[in-house]
Design an enzyme around this catalytic site. Sequence first.
Site, PDB file in Angstrom:
ATOM      1  N   GLU A 103     -37.374 -40.651 -17.786  1.00 57.08           N
ATOM      2  CA  GLU A 103     -37.333 -39.193 -17.605  1.00 57.08           C
ATOM      3  C   GLU A 103     -38.579 -38.560 -18.218  1.00 57.08           C
ATOM      4  O   GLU A 103     -39.163 -39.101 -19.155  1.00 57.08           O
ATOM      5  CB  GLU A 103     -36.038 -38.681 -18.272  1.00 57.08           C
ATOM      6  N   ASP A 104     -38.987 -37.424 -17.684  1.00 57.53           N
ATOM      7  CA  ASP A 104     -40.168 -36.761 -18.227  1.00 57.53           C
ATOM      8  C   ASP A 104     -39.879 -36.032 -19.538  1.00 57.53           C
ATOM      9  O   ASP A 104     -40.618 -36.167 -20.502  1.00 57.53           O
ATOM     10  CB  ASP A 104     -40.775 -35.777 -17.193  1.00 57.53           C
ATOM     11  N   ASP A 107     -34.576 -31.364 -22.431  1.00 53.10           N
ATOM     12  CA  ASP A 107     -34.586 -30.001 -22.949  1.00 53.10           C
ATOM     13  C   ASP A 107     -33.171 -29.722 -23.486  1.00 53.10           C
ATOM     14  O   ASP A 107     -32.827 -30.158 -24.575  1.00 53.10           O
ATOM     15  CB  ASP A 107     -35.012 -29.099 -21.784  1.00 53.10           C
ATOM     16  N   ARG A 169     -48.834 -31.182 -11.434  1.00 45.63           N
ATOM     17  CA  ARG A 169     -48.261 -32.441 -11.927  1.00 45.63           C
ATOM     18  C   ARG A 169     -49.329 -33.513 -12.106  1.00 45.63           C
ATOM     19  O   ARG A 169     -49.125 -34.514 -12.783  1.00 45.63           O
ATOM     20  CB  ARG A 169     -47.229 -32.990 -10.931  1.00 45.63           C
TER      21      ARG A 169
HETATM   22  P1  IMP Z   1     -32.338 -30.077 -19.333  1.00 44.46           P
HETATM   23  O1  IMP Z   1     -31.204 -30.349 -18.391  1.00 44.46           O
HETATM   24  O2  IMP Z   1     -32.244 -28.708 -19.940  1.00 44.46           O
HETATM   25  O3  IMP Z   1     -32.510 -31.154 -20.377  1.00 44.46           O
HETATM   26  O4  IMP Z   1     -33.645 -29.968 -18.461  1.00 44.46           O
HETATM   27  C1  IMP Z   1     -34.451 -31.024 -18.185  1.00 44.46           C
HETATM   28  C2  IMP Z   1     -35.380 -30.695 -17.024  1.00 44.46           C
HETATM   29  O5  IMP Z   1     -35.936 -29.376 -17.134  1.00 44.46           O
HETATM   30  C3  IMP Z   1     -36.549 -31.634 -17.059  1.00 44.46           C
HETATM   31  O6  IMP Z   1     -36.281 -32.819 -16.347  1.00 44.46           O
HETATM   32  C4  IMP Z   1     -37.656 -30.806 -16.457  1.00 44.46           C
HETATM   33  O7  IMP Z   1     -37.637 -30.958 -15.055  1.00 44.46           O
HETATM   34  C5  IMP Z   1     -37.303 -29.378 -16.808  1.00 44.46           C
HETATM   35  N1  IMP Z   1     -38.079 -28.902 -17.982  1.00 44.46           N
HETATM   36  C6  IMP Z   1     -37.604 -28.635 -19.214  1.00 44.46           C
HETATM   37  N2  IMP Z   1     -38.574 -28.200 -20.041  1.00 44.46           N
HETATM   38  C7  IMP Z   1     -39.707 -28.207 -19.297  1.00 44.46           C
HETATM   39  C8  IMP Z   1     -41.090 -27.854 -19.601  1.00 44.46           C
HETATM   40  O8  IMP Z   1     -41.476 -27.470 -20.730  1.00 44.46           O
HETATM   41  N3  IMP Z   1     -41.963 -27.999 -18.582  1.00 44.46           N
HETATM   42  C9  IMP Z   1     -41.597 -28.419 -17.321  1.00 44.46           C
HETATM   43  N4  IMP Z   1     -40.334 -28.758 -17.012  1.00 44.46           N
HETATM   44  C10 IMP Z   1     -39.398 -28.649 -17.985  1.00 44.46           C
HETATM   45 MG    MG Z   2     -37.251 -33.764 -14.647  1.00 40.55          MG
END
Ligand code: IMP
Ligand code: MG
Length: 185
Positions: A103-104, A107, A169
Amino acid sequence: MRDYHEFLSEVLIPADVLQSRIRELGAQISKDFNNSDDLILVCILRGGVMFLTDLMRQITVPHGVEFMAVSSYGAGQRETTGQVRISLDLNVNIHDKDVVIVEDIIDSGRTLASVIDLLSARHPHSLTVCTLLDKAERREVYVPVRYVGFSIPNKFVFGYGLDLDDLYRNLPFIGVVDETKYKPE
Ligand code: IMP
Ligand code: MG
């Protein structure tokens, strides 16, 4: 398309630092799965792609690669439910396999928590998470993460797979967005 220099507030992680950390992660994964019969890296599209292609070049044990795309249900009000929909599923059965999710960024953790639920229901032999970036202070739900590239502060970042409205990207580094200067077109 706007030049990213207009809204880049700082380079948070330069390309060479990314690459040396990815070499370490690849070495660690190679060691941990040295005895695995069936290792599969599952890349979460699209943000994880650049990380996957660099990481797999640093993994010395045989492994497959699979792709999965998920989207949040009704981004907006219902986002907090954390429900995700699979828009592209794996091509293989992961039963009894060693699965590493690539995963990238994590958050809130909601996306990954849902992906883990979906994949663990298919009874892999093991299921672990490798994320390039971790915004730990934003976490709302617990996610077990074995491999973390970098813990980063609560700033919106882009580049190296992460997008700003689907662009940028391709950049080889992780940059921080100056939100006073970036406005979606
Ligand atoms: P989560 O479900 O809140 O953990 O969100 C994760 C997803 O939100 C990641 O896979 C990213 O696609 C996107 N995301 C969260 N923070 C960032 C950021 O700082 N830059 C770009 N994408 C983000
Ligand atoms: Mg993502």
